[in-house]
Design a protein around this motif. Structure first.
Motif, PDB file in Angstrom:
ATOM      1  N   GLY A   1       0.819  -1.212   0.000  1.00  0.00           N
ATOM      2  CA  GLY A   1       0.000   0.000   0.000  1.00  0.00           C
ATOM      3  C   GLY A   1       0.846   1.252   0.000  1.00  0.00           C
ATOM      4  N   VAL A   2       1.940   1.242   0.745  1.00  0.00           N
ATOM      5  CA  VAL A   2       2.847   2.387   0.744  1.00  0.00           C
ATOM      6  C   VAL A   2       3.453   2.560  -0.649  1.00  0.00           C
ATOM      7  CG1 VAL A   2       4.992   3.306   1.700  1.00  0.00           C
ATOM      8  CG2 VAL A   2       3.334   2.224   3.213  1.00  0.00           C
ATOM      9  N   ILE A   3       3.903   1.472  -1.249  1.00  0.00           N
ATOM     10  CA  ILE A   3       4.434   1.533  -2.614  1.00  0.00           C
ATOM     11  C   ILE A   3       3.331   1.984  -3.578  1.00  0.00           C
ATOM     12  CG2 ILE A   3       5.370   0.149  -4.514  1.00  0.00           C
ATOM     13  CD1 ILE A   3       6.750  -1.548  -2.340  1.00  0.00           C
ATOM     14  N   GLY A   4       2.122   1.461  -3.366  1.00  0.00           N
ATOM     15  CA  GLY A   4       0.989   1.833  -4.213  1.00  0.00           C
ATOM     16  C   GLY A   4       0.629   3.300  -4.117  1.00  0.00           C
ATOM     17  N   GLY A   5       0.844   3.893  -2.951  1.00  0.00           N
ATOM     18  CA  GLY A   5       0.601   5.328  -2.811  1.00  0.00           C
ATOM     19  C   GLY A   5       1.480   6.133  -3.750  1.00  0.00           C
ATOM     20  N   PHE A   6       2.736   5.725  -3.867  1.00  0.00           N
ATOM     21  CA  PHE A   6       3.636   6.404  -4.797  1.00  0.00           C
ATOM     22  C   PHE A   6       3.255   6.125  -6.243  1.00  0.00           C
ATOM     23  CE2 PHE A   6       6.313   6.078  -0.965  1.00  0.00           C
ATOM     24  CZ  PHE A   6       6.532   7.436  -0.771  1.00  0.00           C
ATOM     25  N   VAL A   7       2.849   4.884  -6.519  1.00  0.00           N
ATOM     26  CA  VAL A   7       2.407   4.531  -7.872  1.00  0.00           C
ATOM     27  C   VAL A   7       1.142   5.313  -8.232  1.00  0.00           C
ATOM     28  CG1 VAL A   7       1.480   2.655  -9.308  1.00  0.00           C
ATOM     29  CG2 VAL A   7       3.465   2.245  -7.853  1.00  0.00           C
ATOM     30  N   GLY A   8       0.198   5.402  -7.294  1.00  0.00           N
ATOM     31  CA  GLY A   8      -1.028   6.160  -7.535  1.00  0.00           C
ATOM     32  C   GLY A   8      -0.740   7.629  -7.784  1.00  0.00           C
ATOM     33  N   GLY A   9       0.183   8.201  -7.008  1.00  0.00           N
ATOM     34  CA  GLY A   9       0.559   9.600  -7.228  1.00  0.00           C
ATOM     35  C   GLY A   9       1.151   9.811  -8.606  1.00  0.00           C
ATOM     36  N   TRP A  10       1.980   8.858  -9.023  1.00  0.00           N
ATOM     37  CA  TRP A  10       2.571   8.946 -10.353  1.00  0.00           C
ATOM     38  C   TRP A  10       1.495   8.822 -11.437  1.00  0.00           C
ATOM     39  CZ3 TRP A  10       3.077   4.995 -14.107  1.00  0.00           C
ATOM     40  CH2 TRP A  10       3.850   5.341 -15.205  1.00  0.00           C
ATOM     41  N   LEU A  11       0.566   7.857 -11.263  1.00  0.00           N
ATOM     42  CA  LEU A  11      -0.500   7.672 -12.256  1.00  0.00           C
ATOM     43  C   LEU A  11      -1.409   8.892 -12.343  1.00  0.00           C
ATOM     44  CD1 LEU A  11      -1.569   3.965 -11.590  1.00  0.00           C
ATOM     45  CD2 LEU A  11      -0.392   4.848 -13.606  1.00  0.00           C
ATOM     46  N   PHE A  12      -1.791   9.441 -11.180  1.00  0.00           N
ATOM     47  CA  PHE A  12      -2.666  10.608 -11.181  1.00  0.00           C
ATOM     48  C   PHE A  12      -1.965  11.812 -11.796  1.00  0.00           C
ATOM     49  CE2 PHE A  12      -6.512  10.103  -8.290  1.00  0.00           C
ATOM     50  CZ  PHE A  12      -6.616   8.757  -8.536  1.00  0.00           C
ATOM     51  N   GLU A  13      -0.677  11.977 -11.531  1.00  0.00           N
ATOM     52  CA  GLU A  13       0.079  13.077 -12.132  1.00  0.00           C
ATOM     53  C   GLU A  13       0.190  12.887 -13.641  1.00  0.00           C
ATOM     54  OE1 GLU A  13       4.637  14.647 -12.059  1.00  0.00           O
ATOM     55  OE2 GLU A  13       3.760  14.054 -10.140  1.00  0.00           O
TER      56      GLU A  13
ATOM     57  N   GLY B   1      -8.473  13.042  -1.156  1.00  0.00           N
ATOM     58  CA  GLY B   1      -7.962  12.847  -2.508  1.00  0.00           C
ATOM     59  C   GLY B   1      -6.690  12.021  -2.514  1.00  0.00           C
ATOM     60  N   ASP B   2      -5.822  12.297  -1.534  1.00  0.00           N
ATOM     61  CA  ASP B   2      -4.592  11.509  -1.415  1.00  0.00           C
ATOM     62  C   ASP B   2      -4.900  10.054  -1.095  1.00  0.00           C
ATOM     63  OD1 ASP B   2      -3.051  13.739  -1.898  1.00  0.00           O
ATOM     64  OD2 ASP B   2      -2.683  14.164   0.222  1.00  0.00           O
ATOM     65  N   LEU B   3      -5.909   9.818  -0.263  1.00  0.00           N
ATOM     66  CA  LEU B   3      -6.295   8.453   0.080  1.00  0.00           C
ATOM     67  C   LEU B   3      -6.861   7.726  -1.131  1.00  0.00           C
ATOM     68  CD1 LEU B   3      -6.505   6.322   2.294  1.00  0.00           C
ATOM     69  CD2 LEU B   3      -8.764   7.235   2.848  1.00  0.00           C
ATOM     70  N   ILE B   4      -7.695   8.389  -1.896  1.00  0.00           N
ATOM     71  CA  ILE B   4      -8.252   7.786  -3.112  1.00  0.00           C
ATOM     72  C   ILE B   4      -7.132   7.462  -4.097  1.00  0.00           C
ATOM     73  CG2 ILE B   4      -9.684   8.232  -5.151  1.00  0.00           C
ATOM     74  CD1 ILE B   4     -11.534   9.857  -3.248  1.00  0.00           C
ATOM     75  N   CYS B   5      -6.214   8.395  -4.253  1.00  0.00           N
ATOM     76  CA  CYS B   5      -5.051   8.181  -5.121  1.00  0.00           C
ATOM     77  C   CYS B   5      -4.236   6.988  -4.641  1.00  0.00           C
ATOM     78  CB  CYS B   5      -4.216   9.448  -5.118  1.00  0.00           C
ATOM     79  SG  CYS B   5      -2.665   9.345  -6.000  1.00  0.00           S
ATOM     80  N   GLY B   6      -4.025   6.889  -3.341  1.00  0.00           N
ATOM     81  CA  GLY B   6      -3.277   5.776  -2.771  1.00  0.00           C
ATOM     82  C   GLY B   6      -3.981   4.451  -2.938  1.00  0.00           C
ATOM     83  N   VAL B   7      -5.299   4.444  -2.773  1.00  0.00           N
ATOM     84  CA  VAL B   7      -6.069   3.203  -2.933  1.00  0.00           C
ATOM     85  C   VAL B   7      -5.987   2.716  -4.378  1.00  0.00           C
ATOM     86  CG1 VAL B   7      -8.400   2.215  -2.909  1.00  0.00           C
ATOM     87  CG2 VAL B   7      -7.625   3.597  -0.988  1.00  0.00           C
ATOM     88  N   VAL B   8      -6.097   3.632  -5.321  1.00  0.00           N
ATOM     89  CA  VAL B   8      -5.987   3.241  -6.730  1.00  0.00           C
ATOM     90  C   VAL B   8      -4.611   2.645  -7.007  1.00  0.00           C
ATOM     91  CG1 VAL B   8      -5.904   4.127  -9.105  1.00  0.00           C
ATOM     92  CG2 VAL B   8      -7.726   4.869  -7.558  1.00  0.00           C
ATOM     93  N   GLY B   9      -3.571   3.329  -6.535  1.00  0.00           N
ATOM     94  CA  GLY B   9      -2.219   2.818  -6.740  1.00  0.00           C
ATOM     95  C   GLY B   9      -1.983   1.494  -6.038  1.00  0.00           C
ATOM     96  N   ALA B  10      -2.466   1.365  -4.803  1.00  0.00           N
ATOM     97  CA  ALA B  10      -2.299   0.123  -4.050  1.00  0.00           C
ATOM     98  C   ALA B  10      -3.051  -1.019  -4.719  1.00  0.00           C
ATOM     99  CB  ALA B  10      -2.776   0.304  -2.615  1.00  0.00           C
ATOM    100  N   PHE B  11      -4.233  -0.726  -5.235  1.00  0.00           N
ATOM    101  CA  PHE B  11      -5.007  -1.747  -5.928  1.00  0.00           C
ATOM    102  C   PHE B  11      -4.240  -2.248  -7.149  1.00  0.00           C
ATOM    103  CE2 PHE B  11      -8.421  -3.532  -8.475  1.00  0.00           C
ATOM    104  CZ  PHE B  11      -9.127  -4.236  -7.517  1.00  0.00           C
ATOM    105  N   VAL B  12      -3.627  -1.320  -7.886  1.00  0.00           N
ATOM    106  CA  VAL B  12      -2.843  -1.698  -9.068  1.00  0.00           C
ATOM    107  C   VAL B  12      -1.655  -2.565  -8.654  1.00  0.00           C
ATOM    108  CG1 VAL B  12      -1.336  -0.792 -10.890  1.00  0.00           C
ATOM    109  CG2 VAL B  12      -3.553   0.269 -10.468  1.00  0.00           C
TER     110      VAL B  12
END
Length: 78
Positions: free
Chosen positions: A33-45, A56-67
C-alpha cells in the motif's frame, strides 16, 4: 513523509479489502500500500489529476495500491 506512509498504509488496507482472491498477508499488503501510494501519485500526475486534500490523497493511494496488489497477485499466480 510520515503523512505519505500513513496514507499508504490506509490505502493498502482498503485496497486489500476491495481486492477479491487470495490475500498476501496484512504486513505485505500494508507495505504494498505504501508503494501503491507512490504509484497512484505517479499515475494521477500522469493523467493530470491533482489531489488537494487527504481524501484525494487516500483515493489516489487506494488506486495505486489496488494496481500494485493486482500486479503482485498476477505474478504470484504464475
Amino acid at each position: 513523509m510520515i503523512y505519505s506512509i500513513i496514507i499508504g498504509l490506509l490505502a493498502g488496507y482498503i485496497a486489500s479489502k476491495l481486492q477479491s482472491g487470495s490475500s498476501n498477508g496484512l504486513i505485505l499488503n500494508l507495505f504494498l500500500g505504501v508503494i501503491g501510494g507512490f504509484v497512484g501519485g505517479w499515475l494521477f500526475e500522469l493523467i493530470g489529476i491533482n489531489t488537494y486534500s487527504w481524501v484525494g490523497d487516500l483515493i489516489c493511494g487506494v488506486v495505486g495500491a489496488f494496481v500494485v496488489l493486482w500486479v503482485v497477485s498476477k505474478v504470484r499466480s504464475k
